[in-house]
Design a protein around this motif. Structure first.
Motif, PDB file in Angstrom:
ATOM      1  N   UNK A  59      21.697  -4.148  -3.536  1.00 39.72           N
ATOM      2  CA  UNK A  59      21.245  -2.694  -3.659  1.00 39.72           C
ATOM      3  C   UNK A  59      20.133  -2.283  -2.622  1.00 39.72           C
ATOM      4  N   UNK A  60      19.909  -1.009  -2.383  1.00 36.85           N
ATOM      5  CA  UNK A  60      18.780  -0.428  -1.458  1.00 36.85           C
ATOM      6  C   UNK A  60      17.963   0.464  -2.212  1.00 36.85           C
ATOM      7  N   UNK A  61      16.681   0.586  -1.615  1.00 34.52           N
ATOM      8  CA  UNK A  61      15.758   1.726  -2.011  1.00 34.52           C
ATOM      9  C   UNK A  61      15.755   2.623  -1.007  1.00 34.52           C
ATOM     10  N   UNK A  62      15.753   3.750  -1.272  1.00 35.63           N
ATOM     11  CA  UNK A  62      15.633   4.876  -0.238  1.00 35.63           C
ATOM     12  C   UNK A  62      14.363   5.569  -0.524  1.00 35.63           C
ATOM     13  N   UNK A  63      13.408   5.766   0.029  1.00 40.86           N
ATOM     14  CA  UNK A  63      12.004   6.507  -0.211  1.00 40.86           C
ATOM     15  C   UNK A  63      11.918   7.664   0.874  1.00 40.86           C
ATOM     16  N   UNK A  64      11.627   8.900   0.272  1.00 41.55           N
ATOM     17  CA  UNK A  64      11.430   9.771   1.180  1.00 41.55           C
ATOM     18  C   UNK A  64      10.465  10.733   0.729  1.00 41.55           C
ATOM     19  N   UNK A  65       9.439  11.304   1.602  1.00 44.87           N
ATOM     20  CA  UNK A  65       8.365  12.128   1.220  1.00 44.87           C
ATOM     21  C   UNK A  65       8.751  13.531   0.986  1.00 44.87           C
ATOM     22  N   UNK A  66       7.994  14.320   0.036  1.00 46.87           N
ATOM     23  CA  UNK A  66       8.238  16.002  -0.143  1.00 46.87           C
ATOM     24  C   UNK A  66       6.851  16.261   0.202  1.00 46.87           C
ATOM     25  N   UNK A 130      15.106   6.490  -4.518  1.00 48.67           N
ATOM     26  CA  UNK A 130      16.213   6.446  -5.183  1.00 48.67           C
ATOM     27  C   UNK A 130      16.809   5.043  -5.023  1.00 48.67           C
ATOM     28  N   UNK A 131      17.632   4.330  -5.801  1.00 50.35           N
ATOM     29  CA  UNK A 131      18.245   3.243  -5.705  1.00 50.35           C
ATOM     30  C   UNK A 131      19.703   3.297  -5.738  1.00 50.35           C
ATOM     31  N   UNK A 132      20.224   2.843  -4.599  1.00 53.69           N
ATOM     32  CA  UNK A 132      21.761   3.000  -4.333  1.00 53.69           C
ATOM     33  C   UNK A 132      22.470   1.443  -4.059  1.00 53.69           C
ATOM     34  N   UNK A 133      23.731   1.516  -3.846  1.00 52.86           N
ATOM     35  CA  UNK A 133      24.353   0.293  -3.612  1.00 52.86           C
ATOM     36  C   UNK A 133      24.411   0.065  -1.953  1.00 52.86           C
TER      37      UNK A 133
END
Length: 135
Positions: A59-66, A130-133
């Motif tokens: 899995x991957x963790x994608x972090x992004x700022x708002x 968000x966690x994705x494959x």
């Protein structure tokens, strides 16, 4: 269906640091063995360890700022409907993570019960995770 995990560690600095990030990531990754890495590592080391752990699980963790003056719930509802995510924000007791979907908090994993979100994370941004494959 998303299996919700709750915190196991109460936030009581400097004696203990809550595991709200672990609870949210365990829910998003559907992994009961997700480790609690914050409080024992620096922030950068902890995020790197989270990425290594998730990678080992495919899995991957994608972090992004708002931006602080934007509404993260509106952004996710408009752009990522039905995608469960972790929101890192500020409460009266400090930074905190909650599990969300669309424009609502699905679960606040805190041992103390729901914490009032009062603004963006101490970084100055709302942070979405968000966690994705992995490919």
């Amino acid at each position: 269906m998303l299996k919700i995990r709750n915190c196991k560690v109460i936030h009581n600095p400097p004696h203990s640091y809550g595991d709200c990030i672990r609870a949210c990531l365990a829910s998003l990754a559907d992994d009961d063995d997700t480790p609690h890495l914050f409080g024992t590592h620096s922030s950068n080391e902890a995020w790197n360890a989270v990425q290594r752990y998730l990678k080992s699980k495919g899995k991957n963790l994608i972090l992004f700022p708002i931006e602080a003056d934007k509404n993260p719930f509106d952004f996710m509802l408009e752009n990522n409907q039905e995608v469960p995510y972790m929101l890192l924000a500020r409460t009266l007791t400090g930074d905190h993570a909650v599990l969300c979907i669309n424009d609502e908090i699905l679960r606040d994993p805190s041992v103390k019960g729901p914490q009032k979100i009062i603004g963006p994370h101490s970084s100055g941004f709302w942070i979405i995770g968000v966690v994705g494959g992995r490919l």
